[in-house]
Motif scaffolding. Structure first.
Motif, PDB file in Angstrom:
ATOM      1  N   LEU A 225       2.607   9.226  -1.646  1.00 54.61           N
ATOM      2  CA  LEU A 225       3.747   8.472  -2.183  1.00 54.61           C
ATOM      3  C   LEU A 225       4.710   9.392  -2.948  1.00 54.61           C
ATOM      4  CD1 LEU A 225       4.811   5.536  -2.540  1.00 54.61           C
ATOM      5  CD2 LEU A 225       3.646   5.540  -4.746  1.00 54.61           C
ATOM      6  N   GLU A 226       5.984   9.250  -2.643  1.00 48.05           N
ATOM      7  CA  GLU A 226       7.001   9.964  -3.421  1.00 48.05           C
ATOM      8  C   GLU A 226       7.344   9.080  -4.614  1.00 48.05           C
ATOM      9  OE1 GLU A 226       9.931  12.451  -0.810  1.00 48.05           O
ATOM     10  OE2 GLU A 226       9.731  10.451   0.034  1.00 48.05           O
ATOM     11  N   CYS A 227       7.052   9.565  -5.786  1.00 50.56           N
ATOM     12  CA  CYS A 227       7.289   8.690  -6.944  1.00 50.56           C
ATOM     13  C   CYS A 227       7.816   9.503  -8.124  1.00 50.56           C
ATOM     14  CB  CYS A 227       6.020   7.950  -7.344  1.00 50.56           C
ATOM     15  SG  CYS A 227       4.629   9.002  -7.714  1.00 50.56           S
TER      16      CYS A 227
ATOM     17  N   GLU B 136       5.396   3.347  -7.079  1.00 51.08           N
ATOM     18  CA  GLU B 136       6.562   4.233  -7.148  1.00 51.08           C
ATOM     19  C   GLU B 136       7.460   3.882  -8.345  1.00 51.08           C
ATOM     20  OE1 GLU B 136       8.369   3.805  -3.369  1.00 51.08           O
ATOM     21  OE2 GLU B 136       9.085   1.793  -3.783  1.00 51.08           O
ATOM     22  N   ASN B 137       7.316   2.656  -8.860  1.00 53.03           N
ATOM     23  CA  ASN B 137       8.079   2.276 -10.047  1.00 53.03           C
ATOM     24  C   ASN B 137       7.403   2.727 -11.341  1.00 53.03           C
ATOM     25  OD1 ASN B 137      10.602   0.525  -9.690  1.00 53.03           O
ATOM     26  ND2 ASN B 137       9.235  -0.306  -8.141  1.00 53.03           N
TER      27      ASN B 137
ATOM     28  N   TYR C 218      -0.766  -6.188   4.426  1.00 55.64           N
ATOM     29  CA  TYR C 218       0.507  -5.761   3.839  1.00 55.64           C
ATOM     30  C   TYR C 218       0.329  -5.102   2.466  1.00 55.64           C
ATOM     31  CZ  TYR C 218       2.046  -9.184   7.328  1.00 55.64           C
ATOM     32  OH  TYR C 218       2.232  -9.879   8.488  1.00 55.64           O
TER      33      TYR C 218
ATOM     34  N   LEU D 171       2.521  -5.188  -6.342  1.00 53.46           N
ATOM     35  CA  LEU D 171       3.424  -6.280  -6.690  1.00 53.46           C
ATOM     36  C   LEU D 171       3.398  -7.302  -5.565  1.00 53.46           C
ATOM     37  CD1 LEU D 171       6.722  -4.453  -7.811  1.00 53.46           C
ATOM     38  CD2 LEU D 171       4.927  -5.377  -9.277  1.00 53.46           C
ATOM     39  N   SER D 172       3.095  -8.548  -5.885  1.00 55.52           N
ATOM     40  CA  SER D 172       3.132  -9.562  -4.829  1.00 55.52           C
ATOM     41  C   SER D 172       3.175 -10.972  -5.395  1.00 55.52           C
ATOM     42  CB  SER D 172       1.909  -9.413  -3.926  1.00 55.52           C
ATOM     43  OG  SER D 172       1.953 -10.382  -2.911  1.00 55.52           O
TER      44      SER D 172
ATOM     45  N   GLU E 101       2.662   0.396  -2.863  1.00 55.10           N
ATOM     46  CA  GLU E 101       3.729   1.402  -2.966  1.00 55.10           C
ATOM     47  C   GLU E 101       4.867   0.894  -3.859  1.00 55.10           C
ATOM     48  OE1 GLU E 101       3.472   4.054   1.100  1.00 55.10           O
ATOM     49  OE2 GLU E 101       4.921   2.429   1.024  1.00 55.10           O
ATOM     50  N   SER E 102       5.203  -0.388  -3.719  1.00 53.50           N
ATOM     51  CA  SER E 102       6.290  -0.950  -4.540  1.00 53.50           C
ATOM     52  C   SER E 102       5.988  -0.792  -6.029  1.00 53.50           C
ATOM     53  CB  SER E 102       6.478  -2.441  -4.234  1.00 53.50           C
ATOM     54  OG  SER E 102       6.998  -2.625  -2.952  1.00 53.50           O
TER      55      SER E 102
ATOM     56  N   VAL F 277       4.859 -12.053  -9.963  1.00 50.17           N
ATOM     57  CA  VAL F 277       4.791 -10.768  -9.271  1.00 50.17           C
ATOM     58  C   VAL F 277       3.790  -9.856  -9.979  1.00 50.17           C
ATOM     59  CG1 VAL F 277       6.093  -8.677  -8.763  1.00 50.17           C
ATOM     60  CG2 VAL F 277       7.096 -10.905  -8.302  1.00 50.17           C
ATOM     61  N   PHE F 278       3.756  -9.966 -11.316  1.00 51.00           N
ATOM     62  CA  PHE F 278       2.837  -9.148 -12.117  1.00 51.00           C
ATOM     63  C   PHE F 278       1.573  -9.935 -12.446  1.00 51.00           C
ATOM     64  CE2 PHE F 278       6.400  -6.317 -12.830  1.00 51.00           C
ATOM     65  CZ  PHE F 278       5.783  -5.085 -12.883  1.00 51.00           C
TER      66      PHE F 278
ATOM     67  N   ASP G 205       1.966  -1.710   1.292  1.00 47.21           N
ATOM     68  CA  ASP G 205       3.392  -1.820   0.937  1.00 47.21           C
ATOM     69  C   ASP G 205       3.550  -2.377  -0.477  1.00 47.21           C
ATOM     70  OD1 ASP G 205       4.444  -0.878   3.398  1.00 47.21           O
ATOM     71  OD2 ASP G 205       4.060  -2.833   4.299  1.00 47.21           O
ATOM     72  N   ALA G 206       2.732  -3.379  -0.802  1.00 45.82           N
ATOM     73  CA  ALA G 206       2.790  -3.967  -2.153  1.00 45.82           C
ATOM     74  C   ALA G 206       2.406  -2.926  -3.205  1.00 45.82           C
ATOM     75  CB  ALA G 206       1.864  -5.173  -2.233  1.00 45.82           C
TER      76      ALA G 206
END
Lengths: 93, 240
Positions: free
Chosen positions: B232-234, B185-186, B175, B164-165, B181-182, B26-27, B178-179
């Motif tokens: 983005l809300e983070c 936001e973290n 997509y 992240l993917s 944002e994941s 993922v990383f 979305d990846a």
């Protein structure tokens, strides 16, 4: 609209980006959460998108991928649940 | 299924992607090398775990002893843990990072000269281009920088714009937002900090964004990526 529908939509989008389209369809299909409508994949009708289904989905994602899968959607799901005052599965608390 | 690349990919004049390819993660980490004249600059040297595969990729581009500069966007191990291995292979060189990052990079036991980009005018002159460093404090590290190459208009963004993917593609697909944002936001501390820092790239002509994690964002998607990150809300919003 079922109050959990938005949460399922968030998870679907984020897992699609994380694992790819085929993988997300496979996982959601195993739990009867998507339908293939003339080649267009969409979530099942709102009345089936319950807390129990959500709990089942989250546990399945965690079992298959571990905590990393939950990292992809945990923040927006928690935020949405807080705003709508919805109960969440233990794994998301 | 993640894409596999067995060889470096040319992104622009003298610029290559040299990330690793052999595992699903993922990383996933990207690295980039700029060759200029008789020397080279390696951007985000990378993880110790993938040192062998990355160095083999780089050897397809340039004699690794020509690497004189390591540009480190921050101090985390996925960017820096290979530095001692590089030093063992080619000897000490110069490590370019912001002061607050270099203070911590020292703890890897490196022997290269630590050059604080904030002390030297935020740029590095190479034979055919001058790289510009852009300070992006707290995104996510206090000493975070990005690197802009005016010759190719490529923005090397470190963790910023990363994604992240497991279903990795070298170039961002439909997509990817979305990846992104994941991941963002973290790791990003607050929307205020993100928006304040992104003003530093307003008006910059960008041909592509090359992050250290995730996929390369091509020109057509640059505005969309910046807008996504701005909205983005983070960070602190997590606790509202």
């Amino acid at each position: 609209m079922n109050r959990y529908t938005d949460i399922f939509k968030i998870i679907y989008k984020r897992i699609r980006a994380l694992l790819g389209r085929d993988a997300v369809i496979e996982i959601f299909s195993e739990l009867d959460l998507v339908i293939n409508d003339s080649g267009k994949i969409k979530l099942v009708s709102a009345e089936h998108l319950t807390f129990e289904k959500l709990d089942q989905l989250v546990r399945e994602l965690h079992r298959k991928m571990g905590p990393l899968a939950l990292l992809a959607f945990k923040i927006p799901v928690k935020r949405k649940a807080r705003r709508k005052k919805l109960k969440l599965p233990d794994l998301l608390l | 299924m993640a894409e596999k690349y067995e060889a470096p990919v040319e992104l622009g004049d003298g610029v290559h992607w040299v990330g690793y390819t052999e595992t699903d993660s993922v990383f996933r980490t990207n690295a980039y090398i700029i060759t200029s004249g008789d020397e080279a600059a390696l951007i985000d040297a990378g993880s110790a775990v993938y040192f062998d595969s990355m160095s083999k990729q780089i050897e397809q581009i340039v004699d690794v002893t020509k690497i004189n500069y390591f540009i480190q966007h921050h101090q985390d191990p996925d960017l820096c843990a290979s530095l001692p291995l590089w030093e063992k292979k080619i000897g000490p060189r110069k490590i370019y990072a912001q002061t607050k990052a270099n203070i911590l990079i020292w703890h890897y036991g490196v022997t290269s000269e630590l050059v604080n980009v904030d002390d030297i005018g935020w740029e590095l002159k190479l034979a055919d281009r001058t790289l510009k460093f852009i300070f992006m404090p707290y995104m996510h590290s206090p000493g975070e920088i990005m690197t802009y190459d005016p010759k190719t208009k490529i923005l090397f963004s470190g963790d910023i714009f990363g994604g992240l993917s497991m279903d990795w593609n070298l170039y961002a697909n439909e997509y990817y937002m979305d990846a992104m944002e994941s991941f963002m936001e973290n790791y990003m501390p607050s929307s205020e900090i993100v928006n304040e820092n992104l003003k530093r790239i307003d008006g910059l002509e960008i041909s592509m964004i090359c992050p250290q994690h995730g996929s390369i964002i091509l020109k057509n998607d640059v505005d969309k990526a910046v807008k996504t990150l701005k909205e983005l809300e983070c960070g602190s919003y997590l606790y509202e």
